[in-house]
Design a protein around this motif. Structure first.
Motif, mmCIF file in Angstrom:
data_model
loop_
_atom_site.group_PDB
_atom_site.id
_atom_site.type_symbol
_atom_site.label_atom_id
_atom_site.label_comp_id
_atom_site.label_asym_id
_atom_site.label_seq_id
_atom_site.Cartn_x
_atom_site.Cartn_y
_atom_site.Cartn_z
ATOM 1 N N ASP A 100 56.280 -4.212 -106.289
ATOM 2 C CA ASP A 100 55.451 -4.395 -105.094
ATOM 3 C C ASP A 100 54.175 -5.160 -105.414
ATOM 4 N N MET A 101 53.597 -4.891 -106.579
ATOM 5 C CA MET A 101 52.316 -5.495 -106.958
ATOM 6 C C MET A 101 52.153 -5.363 -108.467
ATOM 7 N N VAL A 102 51.167 -6.051 -109.001
ATOM 8 C CA VAL A 102 50.934 -5.991 -110.444
ATOM 9 C C VAL A 102 50.472 -4.596 -110.854
ATOM 10 N N GLU A 103 49.578 -3.994 -110.081
ATOM 11 C CA GLU A 103 49.057 -2.674 -110.378
ATOM 12 C C GLU A 103 48.759 -1.946 -109.076
ATOM 13 N N PRO A 104 49.080 -0.677 -108.921
ATOM 14 C CA PRO A 104 49.661 0.230 -109.911
ATOM 15 C C PRO A 104 51.170 0.030 -110.054
ATOM 16 N N ALA A 105 51.747 0.820 -110.940
ATOM 17 C CA ALA A 105 53.193 0.796 -111.124
ATOM 18 C C ALA A 105 53.893 1.123 -109.812
ATOM 19 N N THR A 106 54.937 0.378 -109.498
ATOM 20 C CA THR A 106 55.677 0.594 -108.250
ATOM 21 C C THR A 106 56.302 1.983 -108.213
ATOM 22 N N ALA A 107 56.524 2.584 -109.369
ATOM 23 C CA ALA A 107 57.063 3.944 -109.419
ATOM 24 C C ALA A 107 56.200 4.913 -108.614
ATOM 25 N N HIS A 108 54.895 4.694 -108.591
ATOM 26 C CA HIS A 108 54.013 5.594 -107.855
ATOM 27 C C HIS A 108 54.197 5.426 -106.348
ATOM 28 N N ILE A 109 54.472 4.211 -105.913
ATOM 29 C CA ILE A 109 54.705 3.973 -104.486
ATOM 30 C C ILE A 109 56.005 4.654 -104.058
ATOM 31 N N VAL A 110 57.034 4.529 -104.888
ATOM 32 C CA VAL A 110 58.309 5.201 -104.601
ATOM 33 C C VAL A 110 58.115 6.712 -104.599
ATOM 34 N N GLN A 111 57.360 7.197 -105.576
ATOM 35 C CA GLN A 111 57.135 8.643 -105.662
ATOM 36 C C GLN A 111 56.418 9.175 -104.426
ATOM 37 N N ALA A 112 55.427 8.432 -103.933
ATOM 38 C CA ALA A 112 54.721 8.855 -102.730
ATOM 39 C C ALA A 112 55.669 8.930 -101.537
ATOM 40 N N GLU A 113 56.647 8.016 -101.492
ATOM 41 C CA GLU A 113 57.632 8.028 -100.411
ATOM 42 C C GLU A 113 58.561 9.231 -100.513
ATOM 43 N N LEU A 114 58.895 9.633 -101.742
ATOM 44 C CA LEU A 114 59.886 10.694 -101.947
ATOM 45 C C LEU A 114 59.263 12.082 -102.011
#
Length: 341
Positions: A100-114
């Motif tokens: 999604d972007m350089v920072e933060p890690a996209t894993a955090h965006i996915v985690q917020a969704e889940l």
């Protein structure tokens, strides 16, 4: 430093559920070529893209669909298939060439969704990202550092396509980008009593890292639209894979004692139809063992193996084995033998 441990180390870890997600929009190669010709003003031979690549269509993410969107959608399907929810996961790996972007890690965006609270991080290694992520999840579980991992990818390489090349030379330089399609995939990885991931092998030839890629977004080219398009030499890339790729597969089959009769399915990263046909010719894998997605989905980067696995997972019987073959820019080749539990 305190390292959390989850008790006795399991002896095996494997994939227990899988999910995938495709964007709704379908873009045919003929329509893509017409758009490129319109924007660039270049006169292109009729059906050039279709005939050169064997790709008839691909899925394209809409303006409000991101790498994390596809990853989270696939993750929900994998969790539903396993009868799990977000809190059941203690390791979340976003393993993708896109982000999604350089920072933060996209894993955090996915985690917020889940809605998970797992240890979350990104794993990036071009089109081998997803299979690298599965291997890392397996290692963390076997080391007692995680109980249950969710490995996800969301690929949107269609956004690196040059729709308005300024010349035929620029068209050729970015031609591999016209194979791209978008997709998401996810797997649950956890300890298993039998089967699981039996073997992993890799071979890396980093002297070829300049053969192809997307140069923008890092410290070399932090700004400038021109650097956001895929550029590279597809013929040179294919030549490198042909030269070194079969050695890893031969080694894997020899070490595991497998032959093609002992493999139920072969999941391989797919770039074009001619490339896949050449892979079958060089390795000798029977055509019926391949799960072919590239004509309808194009090159979906690291999501390729996950989407293929989702299509055959339900039909595989316990004890059947699958050979995964990853090919990634950089250059890296990776094999993984997985047995359904």
């Amino acid at each position: 430093m305190f390292l959390q441990s989850y008790g006795p180390q399991p002896r095996a870890a494997g994939i227990t559920a899988v999910g995938s997600m495709l964007p709704e929009e379908i873009l045919s190669s003929d329509s893509l070529q017409q758009e490129v010709a319109r924007r660039s003003g270049l006169a292109l031979p009729p059906r050039l893209l279709t005939q050169a690549t064997g790709i008839r269509s691909r899925r394209v993410a809409g303006p409000d669909v991101y790498a994390s969107t596809l990853a989270a959608g696939a993750a929900r399907r994998a969790l539903d298939a396993a009868g799990l929810t977000g809190p059941d996961i203690d390791l979340l790996l976003f393993a993708s060439a896109s982000r999604d972007m350089v920072e933060p890690a996209t894993a955090h965006i996915v985690q917020a969704e889940l809605g998970t609270r797992a240890h979350a991080l990104d794993v990036t290694n071009a089109c081998n990202s997803f299979i690298n992520g599965v291997d890392l999840a397996r290692a963390m579980i076997l080391a007692g550092r995680a109980r249950r991992a969710l490995v996800v990818t969301g690929e949107t390489p269609s956004r690196a396509v040059q729709y308005a090349p300024g010349s035929l030379a620029e068209l050729r330089e970015g031609f591999a980008g016209y194979t791209f399609g978008d997709a998401g995939a996810a797997v649950v990885v956890e300890a298993v009593e039998r089967g699981g991931i039996l073997d992993v092998d890799t071979e890396t030839h980093s002297e070829h890292w300049e053969v192809g890629g997307i140069p923008g977004g890092g410290s070399r080219h932090p700004r400038g639209d021109a650097y956001t398009y895929f550029r590279g030499d597809g013929h040179e890339l294919r030549g490198v894979f042909e030269k070194v790729g079969t050695a890893v597969i031969d080694r894997t089959l020899h070490r595991t004692g497998l032959d093609w009769d002992g493999v139920a399915k072969v999941l391989v990263h797919q770039v074009t139809v001619p490339y896949l046909e050449r892979f079958a010719e060089l390795t000798g894998v029977p055509a019926g063992k391949l799960v072919v997605t590239v004509p309808e989905l194009g090159n979906i980067a690291s999501a390729s193996i996950g989407v293929q696995l989702d299509r055959v997972f339900a039909e595989l019987a316990p004890g059947e084995r699958v050979l995964c073959v990853g090919l990634g820019g950089g250059i890296s080749i990776m094999t993984m033998v997985w047995e359904k539990s």
